[in-house]
Design a protein around this motif. Structure first.
Motif, mmCIF file in Angstrom:
data_model
loop_
_atom_site.group_PDB
_atom_site.id
_atom_site.type_symbol
_atom_site.label_atom_id
_atom_site.label_comp_id
_atom_site.label_asym_id
_atom_site.label_seq_id
_atom_site.Cartn_x
_atom_site.Cartn_y
_atom_site.Cartn_z
ATOM 1 N N PHE A 35 -79.361 -17.452 10.124
ATOM 2 C CA PHE A 35 -80.540 -18.309 10.178
ATOM 3 C C PHE A 35 -81.407 -17.973 8.960
ATOM 4 O O PHE A 35 -82.019 -16.913 8.883
ATOM 5 N N TYR A 36 -81.412 -18.876 7.984
ATOM 6 C CA TYR A 36 -82.057 -18.601 6.706
ATOM 7 C C TYR A 36 -82.886 -19.804 6.279
ATOM 8 O O TYR A 36 -82.379 -20.935 6.188
ATOM 9 N N ARG A 37 -84.181 -19.569 6.074
ATOM 10 C CA ARG A 37 -85.112 -20.624 5.665
ATOM 11 C C ARG A 37 -85.056 -21.824 6.616
ATOM 12 O O ARG A 37 -84.913 -22.976 6.212
ATOM 13 N N LYS A 38 -85.093 -21.506 7.918
ATOM 14 C CA LYS A 38 -85.105 -22.493 9.000
ATOM 15 C C LYS A 38 -83.837 -23.335 9.058
ATOM 16 O O LYS A 38 -83.829 -24.421 9.652
ATOM 17 N N VAL A 39 -82.782 -22.833 8.442
ATOM 18 C CA VAL A 39 -81.508 -23.547 8.461
ATOM 19 C C VAL A 39 -80.417 -22.613 8.987
ATOM 20 O O VAL A 39 -80.358 -21.440 8.617
ATOM 21 N N THR A 40 -79.566 -23.136 9.864
ATOM 22 C CA THR A 40 -78.431 -22.366 10.387
ATOM 23 C C THR A 40 -77.205 -22.664 9.538
ATOM 24 O O THR A 40 -76.896 -23.829 9.245
ATOM 25 N N MET A 41 -76.505 -21.612 9.139
ATOM 26 C CA MET A 41 -75.308 -21.793 8.306
ATOM 27 C C MET A 41 -74.330 -20.648 8.538
ATOM 28 O O MET A 41 -74.725 -19.552 8.953
ATOM 29 N N PRO A 42 -73.027 -20.867 8.263
ATOM 30 C CA PRO A 42 -72.063 -19.778 8.346
ATOM 31 C C PRO A 42 -72.327 -18.751 7.244
ATOM 32 O O PRO A 42 -72.838 -19.095 6.161
ATOM 33 N N TYR A 43 -71.968 -17.510 7.507
ATOM 34 C CA TYR A 43 -72.191 -16.464 6.520
ATOM 35 C C TYR A 43 -71.399 -16.744 5.240
ATOM 36 O O TYR A 43 -71.846 -16.405 4.135
ATOM 37 N N GLY A 44 -70.252 -17.396 5.369
ATOM 38 C CA GLY A 44 -69.450 -17.731 4.191
ATOM 39 C C GLY A 44 -70.211 -18.599 3.214
ATOM 40 O O GLY A 44 -70.037 -18.494 1.993
ATOM 41 N N VAL A 45 -71.088 -19.468 3.726
ATOM 42 C CA VAL A 45 -71.927 -20.314 2.870
ATOM 43 C C VAL A 45 -73.118 -19.522 2.348
ATOM 44 O O VAL A 45 -73.463 -19.585 1.151
ATOM 45 N N TYR A 46 -73.729 -18.758 3.238
ATOM 46 C CA TYR A 46 -74.933 -18.002 2.876
ATOM 47 C C TYR A 46 -74.654 -16.991 1.763
ATOM 48 O O TYR A 46 -75.455 -16.846 0.826
ATOM 49 N N LYS A 47 -73.530 -16.281 1.835
ATOM 50 C CA LYS A 47 -73.295 -15.191 0.881
ATOM 51 C C LYS A 47 -73.098 -15.682 -0.555
ATOM 52 O O LYS A 47 -73.278 -14.927 -1.502
ATOM 53 N N LYS A 48 -72.760 -16.958 -0.700
ATOM 54 C CA LYS A 48 -72.603 -17.499 -2.054
ATOM 55 C C LYS A 48 -73.949 -17.600 -2.772
ATOM 56 O O LYS A 48 -73.996 -17.685 -4.001
ATOM 57 N N GLN A 49 -75.032 -17.584 -1.982
ATOM 58 C CA GLN A 49 -76.366 -17.693 -2.577
ATOM 59 C C GLN A 49 -76.997 -16.325 -2.842
ATOM 60 O O GLN A 49 -78.064 -16.245 -3.426
ATOM 61 N N SER A 56 -75.551 -4.767 -1.254
ATOM 62 C CA SER A 56 -75.879 -3.960 -0.075
ATOM 63 C C SER A 56 -76.077 -4.831 1.162
ATOM 64 O O SER A 56 -75.893 -4.389 2.292
ATOM 65 N N GLU A 57 -76.474 -6.097 0.941
ATOM 66 C CA GLU A 57 -76.694 -6.979 2.081
ATOM 67 C C GLU A 57 -75.386 -7.285 2.799
ATOM 68 O O GLU A 57 -75.329 -7.337 4.025
ATOM 69 N N GLU A 58 -74.321 -7.455 2.023
ATOM 70 C CA GLU A 58 -73.028 -7.743 2.647
ATOM 71 C C GLU A 58 -72.582 -6.583 3.529
ATOM 72 O O GLU A 58 -72.040 -6.798 4.620
ATOM 73 N N ALA A 59 -72.803 -5.369 3.096
ATOM 74 C CA ALA A 59 -72.423 -4.197 3.888
ATOM 75 C C ALA A 59 -73.169 -4.187 5.233
ATOM 76 O O ALA A 59 -72.585 -3.888 6.281
ATOM 77 N N TYR A 84 -73.164 -5.228 11.122
ATOM 78 C CA TYR A 84 -73.668 -5.973 12.279
ATOM 79 C C TYR A 84 -72.533 -6.702 12.991
ATOM 80 O O TYR A 84 -72.406 -6.655 14.227
ATOM 81 N N ALA A 85 -71.676 -7.361 12.223
ATOM 82 C CA ALA A 85 -70.568 -8.125 12.802
ATOM 83 C C ALA A 85 -69.607 -7.214 13.574
ATOM 84 O O ALA A 85 -69.110 -7.575 14.646
ATOM 85 N N SER A 86 -69.370 -6.020 13.045
ATOM 86 C CA SER A 86 -68.451 -5.099 13.716
ATOM 87 C C SER A 86 -69.027 -4.600 15.033
ATOM 88 O O SER A 86 -68.274 -4.302 15.974
ATOM 89 N N LEU A 87 -70.346 -4.514 15.116
ATOM 90 C CA LEU A 87 -70.988 -4.020 16.338
ATOM 91 C C LEU A 87 -71.062 -5.087 17.428
ATOM 92 O O LEU A 87 -70.801 -4.809 18.592
ATOM 93 N N VAL A 88 -71.419 -6.303 17.055
ATOM 94 C CA VAL A 88 -71.610 -7.334 18.079
ATOM 95 C C VAL A 88 -70.311 -8.046 18.441
ATOM 96 O O VAL A 88 -70.212 -8.664 19.497
ATOM 97 N N GLY A 89 -69.296 -7.968 17.580
ATOM 98 C CA GLY A 89 -68.025 -8.637 17.863
ATOM 99 C C GLY A 89 -68.013 -10.086 17.408
ATOM 100 O O GLY A 89 -69.049 -10.676 17.096
ATOM 101 N N GLN A 90 -66.807 -10.658 17.416
ATOM 102 C CA GLN A 90 -66.632 -12.009 16.880
ATOM 103 C C GLN A 90 -67.372 -13.068 17.703
ATOM 104 O O GLN A 90 -68.046 -13.935 17.153
ATOM 105 N N THR A 91 -67.269 -12.993 19.025
ATOM 106 C CA THR A 91 -67.865 -14.028 19.881
ATOM 107 C C THR A 91 -69.374 -14.112 19.693
ATOM 108 O O THR A 91 -69.924 -15.193 19.453
ATOM 109 N N CYS A 92 -70.059 -12.972 19.795
ATOM 110 C CA CYS A 92 -71.518 -12.979 19.651
ATOM 111 C C CYS A 92 -71.948 -13.305 18.230
ATOM 112 O O CYS A 92 -72.990 -13.935 18.018
#
Length: 492
Positions: free
Chosen positions: A448-462, A467-470, A475-483
């Motif tokens: 959720f970035y600048r009031k817009v929802t997007m997949p991380y694959g799109v967000y990371k290109k910007q 360090s943010e990717e790490a 976070y993804a490893s802790l919450v799991g794929q579903t969450c």
């Protein structure tokens, strides 16, 4: 409706209120701006401990607490024993009994061949002994059984070997089952004799039940132990000394009952924090109380299959003679009741309100299960085996611990031997097992970035900060794929 969370990452090296270490606490978590009950359910299934209340049987000390409460309500009787500083601590009797039963469960195998060999050995040795030695053996067995009854382990021993008493100062040998009464030895002899006479018919019944049904019929219903509800909700006389009730109140300032009782509940919290945790007054303000126990990010929901009270955050208020003496903070979720916190009036410590409230919450879970069948667990939060203030949770059984690597539930009796040797353990014994719910496609994680929802694959290109990717991958490893695909990770 969607959960919106902000990942905070790892923080370490600050004071721990449980072990009192100045730099012993570390946390890795996130701040929830909003949270759905299903997301919260899935998250705690990746990091907590649960009790199975449908199979729960109160221990001896649990029963004492319930009887103590009933006597106080009915006659005003106050226990003459010492008040507990930590009312949720189990008695030493229960702790030993529980561990004793635990080892029996782990080590005793109901193997017919082994048992027969043991019986044959016992019979041979007894034939060589005189009457005096038999008398001594009987006395030793009876004394040993008395000790086992005092421990109230609740686990029958299937071994007839008599073990010598431990060395002074070393305590009982928990790696061996307790001895049995001479009467039980005679029953074993008779059973073996019958099996020899009829190896086909009785043999099968013994392997399954460890007791031939024809010889030992089940006890009459009247002899069965009382259930938790029987002990807890025993009717009081009309002339009872005290009036007691438990109210379930939604945590919301829009709820009139919560709002009208807020001032009294807050005053009780301050009294508890200062007396029990020695918090200074400036750390027990209304703002701190509200933020800690009243401002829940959990969104209340009431779908058709939910219990009558719905899902969300609640305060269970314990009212005695018109005033609140304890408050249990709980979350009601699709599959469980999660216990968050308890605060109580220290003047009523003699009632062991910590234990009593846990038993009430277990009974409440069973009650909710009658309407909502999938709601069948009680979560008591983290279990720390080396910390007495957290170890008490292991006394509410049957219960499970979550494997920290594969996120599968494992019965606590299988985990404790490992925890005795190491503070950190992988409970899943299958070396090939992995976390089935792990993050496999992090690019599908929702941001959720600048009031817009997007997949991380799109967000990371910007983004250009490596360090943010790490942090996002952690976070993804802790919450799991579903969450990770359902919740929104807030980025700014």
């Amino acid at each position: 409706m969607a959960s919106v969370v902000e990942y905070k990452g790892l923080k370490a090296g600050y004071h721990c209120g449980y072990c009192d270490s100045e730099e012993g606490k570390a946390s890795c978590g996130m701040w929830a701006h909003s949270m759905t009950v299903q997301d919260y359910q899935d998250l705690i299934d990746r990091g907590w401990r649960r009790c199975r209340p449908l199979q729960f049987q109160p221990s001896k000390s649990h029963k004492k607490v319930l009887k103590k409460m009933l006597k106080f309500l009915a006659k005003g009787e106050i226990s003459k024993g010492n008040c507990e500083d930590e009312p949720m601590e189990p008695t030493m009797e229960d702790a030993v009994a529980s561990d004793f039963a635990l080892i029996n469960k782990l080590d005793i195998q109901c193997d017919l061949k082994t048992l027969s060999d043991d019986l044959k050995e016992s019979l041979k040795s007894e034939e060589k002994k005189g009457k005096s030695s038999k008398r001594e053996e009987s006395n030793e067995l009876i004394q040993s059984q008395d000790m086992a009854e005092k421990l109230d382990s609740g686990e029958p021993s299937h071994s007839v070997k008599v073990h010598t008493l431990p060395q002074p100062g070393k305590g009982a040998d928990l790696s061996k089952p307790p001895c049995r009464k001479a009467k039980e030895i005679r029953k074993e002899r008779k059973r073996l004799k019958l099996m020899r006479q009829n190896p086909g018919g009785e043999l099968e019944g013994f392997q399954v039940r460890c007791q031939p049904p024809s010889l030992f019929p089940p006890k009459a219903k009247s002899n069965q132990p009382k259930s938790l509800e029987d002990l807890m909700f025993e009717s009081l006389p009309e002339s009872a000394s005290h009036k007691f009730e438990v109210r379930l109140v939604p945590v919301s300032f829009e709820d009139p009952e919560f709002k009208s009782s807020f001032s009294q509940s807050f005053s009780l919290y301050v009294k508890y924090q200062m007396a029990i945790h020695q918090d200074p007054p400036d750390e027990c303000g209304k703002t701190e109380f509200t933020r800690f126990l009243c401002s829940s990010p959990l969104e209340a929901e009431n779908p058709p299959n939910a219990p009558d009270c719905g899902y969300g955050s609640f305060h269970q208020q314990y009212w005695l003679d018109g005033k609140i003496i304890a408050v249990g903070v709980i979350d009601i979720l699709p599959y469980c009741v999660s216990s968050v916190y308890l605060y109580y009036d220290p003047d009523y410590s003699f009632l062991s309100l910590g234990v009593y409230s846990a038993l009430r919450e277990i009974a409440f879970t069973r009650q909710l299960h009658e309407k909502t069948s999938q709601l069948s667990y009680y979560y008591m939060g983290f279990y720390i085996h080396s910390c007495p203030k957290m170890k008490y949770k292991g006394q509410y059984r049957p219960s499970d611990l979550l494997c920290p690597e594969t996120y599968v539930w494992v019965p606590i009796e299988q985990c404790l031997p490992s925890l005795e040797n190491s503070k950190y353990c992988r409970f899943n014994q299958d070396p090939e097992a992995v976390d089935e719910g792990r993050s496999k496609e992090p690019d599908r994680l929702q941001v959720f970035y600048r009031k817009v929802t997007m997949p991380y694959g799109v967000y990371k290109k910007q983004q250009r900060d490596p360090s943010e990717e790490a942090a996002v991958l952690q976070y993804a490893s802790l919450v799991g794929q579903t969450c990770s695909e359902r919740m929104l990770l807030f980025r700014n």
